[in-house]
Design a protein around this motif. Structure first.
Motif, mmCIF file in Angstrom:
data_model
loop_
_atom_site.group_PDB
_atom_site.id
_atom_site.type_symbol
_atom_site.label_atom_id
_atom_site.label_comp_id
_atom_site.label_asym_id
_atom_site.label_seq_id
_atom_site.Cartn_x
_atom_site.Cartn_y
_atom_site.Cartn_z
ATOM 1 N N PRO A 52 0.549 -1.198 0.238
ATOM 2 C CA PRO A 52 -0.100 0.273 -0.320
ATOM 3 C C PRO A 52 0.780 1.180 0.004
ATOM 4 O O PRO A 52 0.287 2.055 -0.518
ATOM 5 C CB PRO A 52 -0.467 -0.173 1.303
ATOM 6 N N GLU A 53 1.781 1.191 0.579
ATOM 7 C CA GLU A 53 3.128 2.192 0.840
ATOM 8 C C GLU A 53 3.218 2.501 -0.238
ATOM 9 O O GLU A 53 3.673 3.936 -1.011
ATOM 10 C CB GLU A 53 4.240 1.718 1.429
ATOM 11 N N THR A 54 3.851 1.849 -1.254
ATOM 12 C CA THR A 54 4.669 2.194 -2.395
ATOM 13 C C THR A 54 2.849 2.917 -3.862
ATOM 14 O O THR A 54 3.524 3.331 -4.147
ATOM 15 C CB THR A 54 4.725 0.985 -3.498
ATOM 16 N N LEU A 55 2.514 2.460 -3.077
ATOM 17 C CA LEU A 55 0.826 2.568 -4.475
ATOM 18 C C LEU A 55 0.495 4.119 -3.942
ATOM 19 O O LEU A 55 0.321 5.139 -4.257
ATOM 20 C CB LEU A 55 -0.547 1.991 -3.788
ATOM 21 N N THR A 56 0.833 4.136 -2.370
ATOM 22 C CA THR A 56 0.670 5.932 -2.226
ATOM 23 C C THR A 56 1.199 6.391 -2.873
ATOM 24 O O THR A 56 2.010 8.119 -3.134
ATOM 25 C CB THR A 56 0.358 5.808 -0.826
ATOM 26 N N ARG A 57 2.641 6.546 -2.760
ATOM 27 C CA ARG A 57 4.144 6.501 -3.008
ATOM 28 C C ARG A 57 3.604 6.988 -4.570
ATOM 29 O O ARG A 57 3.560 8.079 -4.712
ATOM 30 C CB ARG A 57 4.790 6.362 -3.239
ATOM 31 N N TRP A 58 3.393 6.153 -5.720
ATOM 32 C CA TRP A 58 3.083 6.153 -6.908
ATOM 33 C C TRP A 58 2.290 7.447 -7.123
ATOM 34 O O TRP A 58 2.557 8.142 -8.663
ATOM 35 C CB TRP A 58 3.613 4.806 -7.326
ATOM 36 N N ALA A 59 1.081 7.767 -6.931
ATOM 37 C CA ALA A 59 -0.289 7.971 -6.519
ATOM 38 C C ALA A 59 0.525 9.445 -6.397
ATOM 39 O O ALA A 59 -0.533 10.625 -7.151
ATOM 40 C CB ALA A 59 -1.294 7.909 -5.579
ATOM 41 N N GLN A 60 1.488 9.711 -5.664
ATOM 42 C CA GLN A 60 1.377 10.842 -5.332
ATOM 43 C C GLN A 60 2.476 11.280 -6.400
ATOM 44 O O GLN A 60 2.984 12.907 -6.263
ATOM 45 C CB GLN A 60 2.246 11.196 -4.287
ATOM 46 N N GLY A 61 3.100 10.739 -7.283
ATOM 47 C CA GLY A 61 3.667 11.324 -8.579
ATOM 48 C C GLY A 61 5.389 10.326 -8.800
ATOM 49 O O GLY A 61 6.099 10.386 -9.627
ATOM 50 N N HIS A 62 5.485 9.341 -7.781
ATOM 51 C CA HIS A 62 6.815 9.159 -7.116
ATOM 52 C C HIS A 62 6.792 7.790 -8.451
ATOM 53 O O HIS A 62 6.962 6.758 -7.405
ATOM 54 C CB HIS A 62 7.403 9.114 -6.457
ATOM 55 N N THR A 63 6.990 7.804 -9.746
ATOM 56 C CA THR A 63 6.454 6.685 -10.605
ATOM 57 C C THR A 63 8.106 6.366 -11.118
ATOM 58 O O THR A 63 7.953 5.242 -12.234
ATOM 59 C CB THR A 63 5.374 7.046 -11.329
ATOM 60 N N ALA A 64 9.194 6.903 -10.712
ATOM 61 C CA ALA A 64 10.223 6.383 -11.435
ATOM 62 C C ALA A 64 11.086 5.176 -11.642
ATOM 63 O O ALA A 64 11.502 4.451 -12.241
ATOM 64 C CB ALA A 64 11.921 6.955 -10.718
ATOM 65 N N ASN A 65 10.572 4.396 -10.552
ATOM 66 C CA ASN A 65 10.938 2.868 -10.411
ATOM 67 C C ASN A 65 9.266 2.063 -10.474
ATOM 68 O O ASN A 65 9.372 0.627 -10.402
ATOM 69 C CB ASN A 65 10.933 2.935 -9.201
ATOM 70 N N ILE A 66 8.863 2.679 -10.831
ATOM 71 C CA ILE A 66 7.339 1.650 -11.540
ATOM 72 C C ILE A 66 7.591 0.711 -13.091
ATOM 73 O O ILE A 66 8.204 1.457 -13.912
ATOM 74 C CB ILE A 66 6.287 2.686 -11.757
ATOM 75 N N SER A 67 7.110 -0.488 -12.609
ATOM 76 C CA SER A 67 7.854 -1.791 -13.926
ATOM 77 C C SER A 67 6.813 -1.107 -14.989
ATOM 78 O O SER A 67 5.280 -1.653 -15.140
ATOM 79 C CB SER A 67 7.979 -2.614 -13.432
ATOM 80 N N PRO A 68 7.314 -1.743 -16.259
ATOM 81 C CA PRO A 68 6.356 -2.108 -16.854
ATOM 82 C C PRO A 68 5.072 -3.203 -16.711
ATOM 83 O O PRO A 68 4.055 -2.204 -16.967
ATOM 84 C CB PRO A 68 6.557 -2.540 -18.440
ATOM 85 N N ILE A 69 5.142 -4.223 -16.539
ATOM 86 C CA ILE A 69 4.298 -4.553 -15.734
ATOM 87 C C ILE A 69 3.096 -4.276 -14.647
ATOM 88 O O ILE A 69 2.420 -4.323 -15.238
ATOM 89 C CB ILE A 69 4.824 -6.077 -15.279
ATOM 90 N N GLN A 70 3.832 -3.378 -13.643
ATOM 91 C CA GLN A 70 2.742 -2.844 -12.861
ATOM 92 C C GLN A 70 2.481 -1.252 -13.692
ATOM 93 O O GLN A 70 1.514 -1.590 -13.607
ATOM 94 C CB GLN A 70 3.873 -2.087 -11.490
ATOM 95 N N THR A 71 2.779 -0.838 -15.245
ATOM 96 C CA THR A 71 1.752 0.139 -15.434
ATOM 97 C C THR A 71 0.698 -0.939 -16.229
ATOM 98 O O THR A 71 -0.555 -0.460 -16.163
ATOM 99 C CB THR A 71 3.208 0.830 -16.772
ATOM 100 N N ARG A 72 1.217 -2.297 -16.859
ATOM 101 C CA ARG A 72 -0.138 -2.345 -17.549
ATOM 102 C C ARG A 72 -1.044 -3.185 -16.554
ATOM 103 O O ARG A 72 -2.109 -3.292 -16.798
ATOM 104 C CB ARG A 72 0.671 -3.810 -18.330
ATOM 105 N N LEU A 73 -0.526 -3.232 -15.203
ATOM 106 C CA LEU A 73 -1.832 -3.819 -13.970
ATOM 107 C C LEU A 73 -2.736 -2.422 -13.538
ATOM 108 O O LEU A 73 -3.519 -2.819 -13.160
ATOM 109 C CB LEU A 73 -0.739 -4.973 -12.696
ATOM 110 N N ILE A 74 -1.887 -1.697 -13.732
ATOM 111 C CA ILE A 74 -2.741 -0.850 -13.097
ATOM 112 C C ILE A 74 -3.743 -0.242 -14.225
ATOM 113 O O ILE A 74 -5.041 0.050 -14.009
ATOM 114 C CB ILE A 74 -1.951 0.303 -12.752
#
Length: 189
Positions: A52-74
């Motif tokens: 959940p902490e990772t999702l919250t960080r990504w939602a705040q715009g810190h998406t530098a470490n988001i993988s292509p697989i996670q992008t597709r899952l979202i």
């Protein structure tokens, strides 16, 4: 051209996208902000294989470490949950006006009769209009967020009636058809 998938759930979601009245957010951070407004972070994290902490960080715009697989899952999650009321209305309108639910499928099938089971090694390429009761059952199961295995069973029954058994009278349709190897599925309605 609509992308294809081996998930019946996702194929239905892709077909539903043609009925949206507005498009969902495009960036992962914006998508996550929307998803976190409608779903619990812990539940969403379990579905997206992260914390959940990772999702919250990504939602705040810190998406530098988001993988292509996670992008597709979202993206799949957005397609699954975007404009559910519009989706329900479109399905209802299609069913009430005797609309056509067409499926394009590439798969292998297994046939089961009271006496034997036969795995057909041929890869079938089929485009069929699903009979209305099967289309209704497919939509209702999708609205209940039913597992893909149940949707596959409903789809197999519809294809059996529309393609494999269409020339047989109902009292001779004793075989059951199962999708044993799904290569792709696409819906249009």
């Amino acid at each position: 051209m609509t992308p294809t998938t081996t998930s019946i759930t996702h194929a239905l979601d892709l077909a539903d996208a043609r009925h949206w009245t507005r498009q969902p957010p495009r960036r992962p951070a914006a998508r996550l902000r929307h998803l976190l407004q409608t779903q619990d972070a812990t539940t969403l994290a379990i579905r997206r294989f992260t914390r959940p902490e990772t999702l919250t960080r990504w939602a705040q715009g810190h998406t530098a470490n988001i993988s292509p697989i996670q992008t597709r899952l979202i993206e799949r999650e957005i397609y699954r949950s975007w404009q559910t009321a519009i989706r329900h209305k479109a399905h209802q309108r299609i069913l009430e006006q005797h609309g056509c639910v067409t499926v394009q499928i590439r798969a292998r099938f297994t046939y089961t009769t009271p006496h034997y089971e036969h795995d057909d090694p041929r890869l079938h390429y089929l485009t069929e209009e699903l009979p209305a009761p099967h289309a209704r059952a497919l939509f209702e199961a999708r609205h209940q967020d039913t597992h893909d295995d149940r949707l596959r069973r409903i789809l197999a029954d519809g294809i059996a009636e529309a393609y494999f058994f269409r020339a047989l009278p109902p009292d001779q349709q004793q075989a059951a058809v199962t999708i044993s190897d799904l290569h792709h599925v696409r819906f249009h309605y």
